[in-house]
Motif scaffolding. Structure first.
Motif, mmCIF file in Angstrom:
data_model
loop_
_atom_site.group_PDB
_atom_site.id
_atom_site.type_symbol
_atom_site.label_atom_id
_atom_site.label_comp_id
_atom_site.label_asym_id
_atom_site.label_seq_id
_atom_site.Cartn_x
_atom_site.Cartn_y
_atom_site.Cartn_z
ATOM 1 N N VAL A 32 2.823 2.210 -1.683
ATOM 2 C CA VAL A 32 1.855 1.289 -2.063
ATOM 3 C C VAL A 32 0.434 0.890 -0.567
ATOM 4 C CG1 VAL A 32 0.627 -0.096 -3.122
ATOM 5 C CG2 VAL A 32 2.790 1.240 -4.706
ATOM 6 N N GLN A 33 1.206 1.002 0.178
ATOM 7 C CA GLN A 33 0.833 -0.271 0.943
ATOM 8 C C GLN A 33 -0.295 0.253 2.118
ATOM 9 O OE1 GLN A 33 0.038 -3.492 1.794
ATOM 10 N NE2 GLN A 33 0.886 -3.506 -0.252
ATOM 11 N N ARG A 34 0.337 2.051 2.318
ATOM 12 C CA ARG A 34 -0.216 3.262 2.779
ATOM 13 C C ARG A 34 -1.124 3.695 1.802
ATOM 14 N NH1 ARG A 34 5.500 4.614 4.921
ATOM 15 N NH2 ARG A 34 5.826 5.685 3.281
ATOM 16 N N LEU A 35 -0.733 3.646 0.993
ATOM 17 C CA LEU A 35 -1.743 4.408 0.557
ATOM 18 C C LEU A 35 -3.070 3.283 0.494
ATOM 19 C CD1 LEU A 35 -3.422 6.174 -1.707
ATOM 20 C CD2 LEU A 35 -2.587 4.561 -3.657
ATOM 21 N N THR A 36 -3.207 2.091 -0.391
ATOM 22 C CA THR A 36 -3.917 1.106 0.299
ATOM 23 C C THR A 36 -4.615 0.521 1.356
ATOM 24 O OG1 THR A 36 -2.858 -0.585 -0.841
ATOM 25 C CG2 THR A 36 -4.594 -1.695 -0.140
ATOM 26 N N ALA A 37 -4.258 1.393 2.501
ATOM 27 C CA ALA A 37 -4.586 0.948 4.053
ATOM 28 C C ALA A 37 -5.515 2.414 4.160
ATOM 29 C CB ALA A 37 -4.106 1.088 4.469
ATOM 30 N N GLY A 38 -5.011 3.928 3.924
ATOM 31 C CA GLY A 38 -5.519 5.128 4.072
ATOM 32 C C GLY A 38 -6.932 5.419 2.856
ATOM 33 N N CYS A 39 -7.166 4.307 1.536
ATOM 34 C CA CYS A 39 -8.364 4.060 0.584
ATOM 35 C C CYS A 39 -9.217 2.944 1.981
ATOM 36 C CB CYS A 39 -8.232 3.322 -0.230
ATOM 37 S SG CYS A 39 -7.579 3.862 -1.256
ATOM 38 N N ARG A 40 -8.398 2.316 2.785
ATOM 39 C CA ARG A 40 -10.059 0.997 3.102
ATOM 40 C C ARG A 40 -9.989 2.294 4.702
ATOM 41 N NH1 ARG A 40 -5.933 -2.418 4.888
ATOM 42 N NH2 ARG A 40 -5.648 -3.256 2.836
ATOM 43 N N ALA A 41 -9.275 2.371 5.169
ATOM 44 C CA ALA A 41 -9.689 3.219 6.738
ATOM 45 C C ALA A 41 -10.760 4.787 6.250
ATOM 46 C CB ALA A 41 -8.794 3.654 6.600
ATOM 47 N N ASN A 42 -10.937 4.949 4.766
ATOM 48 C CA ASN A 42 -11.736 5.833 4.550
ATOM 49 C C ASN A 42 -13.201 5.748 3.552
ATOM 50 O OD1 ASN A 42 -10.839 8.430 5.501
ATOM 51 N ND2 ASN A 42 -8.642 7.542 4.471
ATOM 52 N N SER A 43 -13.430 3.918 3.326
ATOM 53 C CA SER A 43 -14.169 3.168 3.165
ATOM 54 C C SER A 43 -14.038 3.311 1.290
ATOM 55 C CB SER A 43 -15.428 3.963 3.568
ATOM 56 O OG SER A 43 -15.682 3.394 4.637
ATOM 57 N N LEU A 44 -12.979 4.350 1.062
ATOM 58 C CA LEU A 44 -12.400 4.423 -0.762
ATOM 59 C C LEU A 44 -12.332 3.164 -1.057
ATOM 60 C CD1 LEU A 44 -10.370 7.589 -0.402
ATOM 61 C CD2 LEU A 44 -12.750 6.951 -0.667
ATOM 62 N N SER A 45 -12.495 2.678 -2.247
ATOM 63 C CA SER A 45 -12.817 1.598 -3.392
ATOM 64 C C SER A 45 -11.815 1.216 -4.253
ATOM 65 C CB SER A 45 -14.179 1.063 -3.827
ATOM 66 O OG SER A 45 -13.744 -0.362 -4.243
ATOM 67 N N LEU A 46 -10.590 0.733 -3.759
ATOM 68 C CA LEU A 46 -9.269 0.433 -5.153
ATOM 69 C C LEU A 46 -9.644 -0.237 -5.882
ATOM 70 C CD1 LEU A 46 -6.532 1.876 -5.678
ATOM 71 C CD2 LEU A 46 -5.641 0.102 -3.965
ATOM 72 N N ASN A 47 -10.166 -0.198 -7.129
ATOM 73 C CA ASN A 47 -10.548 -1.169 -8.235
ATOM 74 C C ASN A 47 -8.478 -2.002 -8.646
ATOM 75 O OD1 ASN A 47 -10.943 -2.999 -10.862
ATOM 76 N ND2 ASN A 47 -12.706 -1.152 -11.199
ATOM 77 N N VAL A 48 -8.179 -2.814 -8.161
ATOM 78 C CA VAL A 48 -7.155 -3.164 -8.803
ATOM 79 C C VAL A 48 -6.735 -4.222 -9.723
ATOM 80 C CG1 VAL A 48 -5.185 -5.058 -7.754
ATOM 81 C CG2 VAL A 48 -7.010 -3.898 -6.007
ATOM 82 N N ASN A 49 -8.785 -3.615 -10.031
ATOM 83 C CA ASN A 49 -8.219 -4.265 -11.682
ATOM 84 C C ASN A 49 -7.853 -3.298 -12.475
ATOM 85 O OD1 ASN A 49 -9.140 -7.267 -11.377
ATOM 86 N ND2 ASN A 49 -11.051 -6.599 -11.094
ATOM 87 N N LYS A 50 -7.777 -2.270 -12.507
ATOM 88 C CA LYS A 50 -7.743 -1.097 -13.106
ATOM 89 C C LYS A 50 -6.317 -0.326 -12.919
ATOM 90 C CE LYS A 50 -12.671 0.608 -14.499
ATOM 91 N NZ LYS A 50 -13.393 1.926 -14.435
ATOM 92 N N THR A 51 -5.962 -0.805 -11.593
ATOM 93 C CA THR A 51 -4.759 -0.870 -11.283
ATOM 94 C C THR A 51 -3.916 -1.120 -12.375
ATOM 95 O OG1 THR A 51 -5.645 0.319 -8.877
ATOM 96 C CG2 THR A 51 -3.396 -0.706 -8.986
ATOM 97 N N LYS A 52 -2.742 0.222 -12.537
ATOM 98 C CA LYS A 52 -1.187 -0.645 -13.338
ATOM 99 C C LYS A 52 0.112 -0.192 -13.011
ATOM 100 C CE LYS A 52 -4.638 -1.911 -16.750
ATOM 101 N NZ LYS A 52 -5.371 -2.949 -15.941
ATOM 102 N N GLU A 53 1.242 -0.176 -13.235
ATOM 103 C CA GLU A 53 1.898 -0.193 -12.573
ATOM 104 C C GLU A 53 3.427 -0.238 -14.323
ATOM 105 O OE1 GLU A 53 5.494 -1.350 -9.262
ATOM 106 O OE2 GLU A 53 4.559 -3.554 -10.390
ATOM 107 N N MET A 54 3.506 0.769 -14.021
ATOM 108 C CA MET A 54 4.808 1.238 -15.029
ATOM 109 C C MET A 54 6.127 1.645 -14.450
ATOM 110 S SD MET A 54 4.385 3.814 -19.022
ATOM 111 C CE MET A 54 4.508 5.269 -17.433
ATOM 112 N N VAL A 55 6.963 0.514 -15.349
ATOM 113 C CA VAL A 55 8.395 0.682 -14.262
ATOM 114 C C VAL A 55 9.085 1.848 -16.292
ATOM 115 C CG1 VAL A 55 10.595 -0.110 -14.085
ATOM 116 C CG2 VAL A 55 8.172 -1.263 -13.266
ATOM 117 N N VAL A 56 9.428 2.539 -15.424
ATOM 118 C CA VAL A 56 10.890 3.096 -16.177
ATOM 119 C C VAL A 56 12.439 2.895 -15.604
ATOM 120 C CG1 VAL A 56 11.791 5.235 -17.150
ATOM 121 C CG2 VAL A 56 9.361 5.252 -16.931
ATOM 122 N N ASP A 57 13.047 2.182 -15.994
ATOM 123 C CA ASP A 57 14.339 1.512 -15.838
ATOM 124 C C ASP A 57 15.569 2.130 -17.083
ATOM 125 O OD1 ASP A 57 16.475 -0.207 -15.174
ATOM 126 O OD2 ASP A 57 15.656 -1.721 -14.743
#
Length: 88
Positions: A32-57
């Protein structure tokens, strides 16, 4: 990318799928950190308000999942979504 993680991209959506075993979430969180850094490095906007996490346990004794933060913002954990297909 760690072998237990997969990234699925479709149009402007990206999904990170991580297999967490032996309670070690480090590979998933690093991805997740690599994806976030990759977005930032390529001037892409990651909308954290629309980002969701689903855990299947599937464990018998389920425990709380540590919250995920992206750029200091808490990612909401959801129990289901109508927009995803999960095959296991």
């Amino acid at each position: 990318m760690h072998s237990s993680n997969h990234i699925v991209k479709f149009t402007d959506d990206t999904t990170v799928v991580g297999l967490i075993s032996k309670n070690d979430e480090s590979a998933y969180r690093e991805e997740v950190q690599r994806l976030t850094a990759g977005c930032r490095a390529n001037s892409l906007s990651l909308n954290v308000n629309k980002t969701k996490e689903m855990v299947v346990d599937f464990r018998r004794a389920q425990s709380d999942h540590c919250p995920l933060f992206i750029d200091g913002s808490h990612v909401e954990i959801i129990k289901s979504t109508k927009n995803s297909l999960v095959c296991i």
